[in-house]
Design an enzyme around this catalytic site. Sequence first.
Site, PDB file in Angstrom:
ATOM      1  N   ARG A   6       0.802  -1.224   0.000  1.00 14.37           N
ATOM      2  CA  ARG A   6       0.000   0.000   0.000  1.00 14.37           C
ATOM      3  C   ARG A   6       0.836   1.275   0.000  1.00 14.37           C
ATOM      4  NH1 ARG A   6      -2.469  -3.963   3.148  1.00 14.37           N
ATOM      5  NH2 ARG A   6      -4.654  -4.359   2.613  1.00 14.37           N
ATOM      6  N   HIS A  34      -0.806  -2.527  -4.527  1.00 15.35           N
ATOM      7  CA  HIS A  34      -0.148  -3.394  -5.517  1.00 15.35           C
ATOM      8  C   HIS A  34      -0.008  -2.747  -6.881  1.00 15.35           C
ATOM      9  CE1 HIS A  34      -0.019  -6.385  -2.517  1.00 15.35           C
ATOM     10  NE2 HIS A  34      -1.200  -6.917  -2.686  1.00 15.35           N
ATOM     11  N   HIS A  54       2.918 -12.846  -4.844  1.00 15.05           N
ATOM     12  CA  HIS A  54       1.698 -12.930  -4.028  1.00 15.05           C
ATOM     13  C   HIS A  54       1.096 -14.333  -4.054  1.00 15.05           C
ATOM     14  CE1 HIS A  54      -1.825 -11.472  -1.915  1.00 15.05           C
ATOM     15  NE2 HIS A  54      -1.413 -10.214  -2.006  1.00 15.05           N
ATOM     16  N   ASP A 105      -2.190  -9.496   8.437  1.00 15.67           N
ATOM     17  CA  ASP A 105      -1.941  -8.795   7.172  1.00 15.67           C
ATOM     18  C   ASP A 105      -0.982  -7.664   7.504  1.00 15.67           C
ATOM     19  OD1 ASP A 105      -1.951  -7.935   4.571  1.00 15.67           O
ATOM     20  OD2 ASP A 105      -3.988  -7.122   4.609  1.00 15.67           O
ATOM     21  N   GLU A 148       5.083 -12.291   1.562  1.00 15.51           N
ATOM     22  CA  GLU A 148       5.437 -11.322   0.532  1.00 15.51           C
ATOM     23  C   GLU A 148       6.662 -10.513   0.971  1.00 15.51           C
ATOM     24  OE1 GLU A 148       1.688  -9.165  -0.659  1.00 15.51           O
ATOM     25  OE2 GLU A 148       0.894 -10.519   0.884  1.00 15.51           O
TER      26      GLU A 148
END
Length: 345
Positions: A81, A106, A176, A248, A312
């Site tokens: 982000r 992304h 991803h 996350d 990631e």
Amino acid sequence: MSISTKKFGTTKEGAEVTLYTVTNKNGLSFSALDYGAVVVNLMVPDKNGKLEDIVLGFDDVAGYEVNGCYFGAFIGRHGNRIGQAEFTLNGTKYELEKNDGENNLHGGTPGYHQVMYKTATTENSVTFSRVSPDMEQGYPGNLDIQITYTLTDDNEWKIDYKTKSDQDTLCNLTNHSYFNLKGHKGGTITDHKVWIKANGFTATSEDLIPNGTITDVTDTPMDFRGGRVLSKDIDADYEPLVLAGGYDHNFVLDKPEGKFEKVASVTEETSGRTMEVYTDLPGMQLYSGNFIKKEEGKEGTTYTKRTGLCFETQYFPNSINVAEFTPCVIKAGEEFTSTTVYKFV
């Protein structure tokens, strides 16, 4: 070691798509498309030697042309982000697509996982290349991209990123893929045990944008230094987990800047599979698939919340806008390289 190709269909724009498969002496293999450099399959043996596909994905090109969850996706020009979908570089303000509320996620449109790539192969690797033109997605500079997937006989799936731009620009590339060590049809991943070499994670606002604060993981559900089964605290009443609906979060990897080393691992007991993660990048997003709603995937499988797990590797999200973070800026004419390895042991 062997490599094979087969047709994988045609895009809506009429481009023929090819699936490349590399297999090592142990039977482990990966398959990837020249559409988006997307990883479609990763066949890995369990403790009894049975091969299973352990990444989420689709059976056809049409699925990858939508792919709202980024299954198997190569992400760029900026993974994760950017707050308010804007940044300033060399005194110029650049505005990006607001595709995640008020923020950019992304990179934007077209996603790097939804364009065609040229390919070159060796007996154990596939290189995907293209030029991302100046101002594509809103970023300055013509960015020459090469991403190489290599498979070794040590059961390492290796990703090498190499880029060069004719202008100063941002470059934060990642993969991803969603892993489920029980197999892509295995259901939820909350029984997976995760270890991360990180003493802290980047705190965020309510819309998951890092603000420059690094939170110590000690005595929190974010402490994976001793290994932690995801189900233990994934639904804990802990604000960062509540905001994200689970894990996350960007973990601040405990290693010297630029050094390539082991930073994470994940184990699933019933299959006996263990995957290790190595990188030279400073951060890694652990994502527990909280936003998968209902996706019709491979072999008639329906993927839902928390049926896949992402590791990631990356520069910190929103680093360009946070003075405390190392920005992911590459200078004009300078070559950027980075390596991430997923190893099965």
